[in-house]
Design an enzyme around this catalytic site. Structure first.
Site, PDB file in Angstrom:
ATOM      1  CG  HIS A  61      -1.873   1.071   1.362  1.00  0.00           C
ATOM      2  ND1 HIS A  61      -3.089   0.913   1.990  1.00  0.00           N
ATOM      3  CD2 HIS A  61      -1.868   2.358   0.948  1.00  0.00           C
ATOM      4  CE1 HIS A  61      -3.773   2.043   1.947  1.00  0.00           C
ATOM      5  NE2 HIS A  61      -3.039   2.942   1.316  1.00  0.00           N
ATOM      6  CG  LEU A  64       4.400   4.689  -6.331  1.00  0.00           C
ATOM      7  CD1 LEU A  64       4.870   3.641  -7.342  1.00  0.00           C
ATOM      8  CD2 LEU A  64       5.532   5.034  -5.359  1.00  0.00           C
ATOM      9  NE  ARG A  65       0.622  11.522  -3.255  1.00  0.00           N
ATOM     10  CZ  ARG A  65      -0.366  11.096  -2.473  1.00  0.00           C
ATOM     11  NH1 ARG A  65      -1.408  10.462  -2.981  1.00  0.00           N
ATOM     12  NH2 ARG A  65      -0.340  11.327  -1.180  1.00  0.00           N
ATOM     13  CG  ASN A  95      -4.981   8.242  -4.045  1.00  0.00           C
ATOM     14  OD1 ASN A  95      -3.980   7.594  -4.322  1.00  0.00           O
ATOM     15  ND2 ASN A  95      -5.103   8.909  -2.907  1.00  0.00           N
ATOM     16  CG  HIS A 180      -9.795   4.640   2.939  1.00  0.00           C
ATOM     17  ND1 HIS A 180      -8.550   5.217   2.930  1.00  0.00           N
ATOM     18  CD2 HIS A 180     -10.535   5.376   3.805  1.00  0.00           C
ATOM     19  CE1 HIS A 180      -8.535   6.260   3.756  1.00  0.00           C
ATOM     20  NE2 HIS A 180      -9.741   6.379   4.290  1.00  0.00           N
ATOM     21  CG  HIS A 233      -5.070   2.593   6.110  1.00  0.00           C
ATOM     22  ND1 HIS A 233      -6.439   2.565   6.238  1.00  0.00           N
ATOM     23  CD2 HIS A 233      -4.804   3.270   4.970  1.00  0.00           C
ATOM     24  CE1 HIS A 233      -6.961   3.195   5.209  1.00  0.00           C
ATOM     25  NE2 HIS A 233      -6.001   3.633   4.415  1.00  0.00           N
ATOM     26  CG  ASP A 306      -1.369   4.939   3.747  1.00  0.00           C
ATOM     27  OD1 ASP A 306      -1.378   5.224   2.540  1.00  0.00           O
ATOM     28  OD2 ASP A 306      -2.261   5.307   4.543  1.00  0.00           O
ATOM     29  CG  HIS A 310       0.482  15.012   0.888  1.00  0.00           C
ATOM     30  ND1 HIS A 310      -0.428  15.032  -0.147  1.00  0.00           N
ATOM     31  CD2 HIS A 310       0.056  14.036   1.731  1.00  0.00           C
ATOM     32  CE1 HIS A 310      -1.362  14.114   0.062  1.00  0.00           C
ATOM     33  NE2 HIS A 310      -1.095  13.479   1.197  1.00  0.00           N
TER      34      HIS A 310
END
Ligand code: DOR
Length: 430
Positions: A61, A64-65, A95, A180, A233, A306, A310
């Site tokens: 989990h 990597l954006r 996401n 989630h 998580h 996780d 950012h």
């Protein structure tokens, strides 16, 4: 052919219940032999005396954006950070921008990983279009494109009817649905665990029951459908208890816990440090201890980072406005070695939760040093003391709660598919 001999390490292979001093010989892309006093003329020798030699760590989990938020991370930078943390494979959440909800995006991620990442990358596709929780994705086509699992992580599938169908399809495609589990109506815009700390800080609380209620629903749906549920998580005692009961009933469920939920509590948020803001939030001591116990007892199957990068300008906002998430690839191993130091887990059981179980949950090779297996190997110095300087991270982001901390335990070498991709002295090598 490429030949590498890892000499004299403590070889820990949970898939074979194996924990003893031995050599590991790699030829080409495979494990060629494991045993004492192996001869390997012409092989590159890596002295592993005093180190653990384990199947490559696998992270179930992470974020990597890429595509879309390459200012936070990309598949190359994330893959390098993962390899530097001892991970040989990582599963990246959907996401992104655009969301990984169609085969072309899955294909793009795999292609990028092949070129840019030293670690293997397993795309987790969205379970619903646009992560909107309304229309299912084309799960069969996504699996054919290489999706390893399905998840709307970051968002919750609030519609029980949609979740039911996703779980039904998980049987057809033989891939887990990673939930989630935060009932958003109960989260109610909470940004920190609901309790004494949230009251003291004047921040809106996210109650443990938001997780517990949602886990309960998904467990019942998994039981009803026979689908393959994986709970992301886990952060609450209530969820651990429900998963334990469900497993006892034979429900097809697995679960993971993040390193931060094993060692931190909401007290860590007391200085309004936005690097401690994560979803689900850091909880109470009772919850943290229940997560540790759940992991030790096998109720929770795996540890997953996780890793959620950012940018600095996003985290340098007031607590309520900052996005949740913390990076974790390079610190995870040192953090979770705490459970070995405390005597709660043996090294073998820790590696099972960091490698063998994640491979099984993702239905991917790995988690084993058997002869003939792909040569994905981590070499770990469990005693190495080091100071984590986030400015030197391979990640593009800096949002770690561990910056400046003295940590114990570190990956000293990482091999993927028979190639040395990371060495602690020389850094990333490809
Ligand atoms: O803390 C988190 N960050 N939790 C999530 O579920 C999403 C993630 C992110 O994408 O930043």
């Amino acid at each position: 052919m490429n030949r590498i001999l890892l000499r004299g390490g403590r070889v820990i292979d949970p898939s074979a219940e194996h924990d003893e001093i031995a050599d590991v010989l790699i030829e080409g892309e495979r494990i060629a032999a494991v045993g004492r006093g192996l001869r390997a003329d012409g092989a590159e020798v890596i002295e592993a005396d005093g180190f653990w030699v384990t199947p490559g760590l696998i992270d179930l989990h992470c974020h990597l954006r890429e595509p879309g938020q390459e200012y936070k991370e990309d598949i190359g930078s994330g893959g390098r950070a993962a390899a530097a943390g001892g991970f040989t494979a990582v599963a990246c959440m959907a996401n992104t921008h655009p969301v990984n909800d169609d085969p072309a995006t899955t294909d793009f991620i795999i292609d990028r990983a092949t070129h840019d990442s030293p670690a293997r990358v397993y795309p987790v596709a969205a379970a619903t279009k646009g992560l909107e929780g309304v229309v299912m994705t084309e799960m069969v086509a996504l699996v054919e494109a290489g999706a390893a699992a399905f998840s709307d992580d970051g968002k919750t599938i609030m519609d029980g009817g949609v979740m039911r169908h996703v779980l039904e399809y998980s049987r057809l495609v033989d891939a887990v649905v990673i939930t989630h589990a935060e009932d958003q109506t109960l989260v109610g815009g909470g940004v920190i665990n609901e309790g004494a700390v949230s009251t003291r800080l004047g921040l809106r609380g996210n109650p443990p029951i938001a997780e517990v209620v949602h886990v309960a629903r998904d467990l019942i749906l998994a039981e009803f459908t026979g689908g393959q549920l994986h709970v992301a998580h886990v952060s609450t005692k209530g969820a651990v208890d429900l998963i334990r009961q469900a497993k006892d009933r034979g429900v097809n469920v697995t679960a993971e816990v993040a390193p931060h939920h094993l060692v931190l509590t909401d007290e860590a948020t007391a200085e309004y440090n936005t690097n401690m803001k994560v979803a689900p939030p850091l909880r109470s001591e009772e919850d943290r201890d229940a997560c540790r116990r759940g992991l030790v007892e096998g109720v929770i199957d795996a540890i997953a980072t996780d890793h959620a990068p950012h940018a600095q300008h996003e985290k340098e906002l007031e607590f309520s406005a900052a996005p949740p998430g913390m990076i974790g690839f390079e610190t995870a191993l040192a953090v979770v070695l705490d459970l070995v130091r405390s005597g709660e887990l043996s090294p073998l059981e820790l590696i099972r939760r960091l490698s063998t179980h994640p491979a099984r949950i993702l239905r991917r090779a790995g988690g084993s040093l058997a002869v003939g297996a792909p040569a994905d190997v981590s070499v770990i110095d469990p005693a190495r003391s080091w100071i984590y300087d986030v400015a030197k991270s391979y990640s593009k982001s800096r949002n770690s709660p561990w910056d400046g901390a003295t940590l114990t335990g570190r990956a000293v070498a990482t091999l993927v598919n028979g190639r040395l991709v990371y060495d602690v002295e020389r850094g990333i090598l490809i």
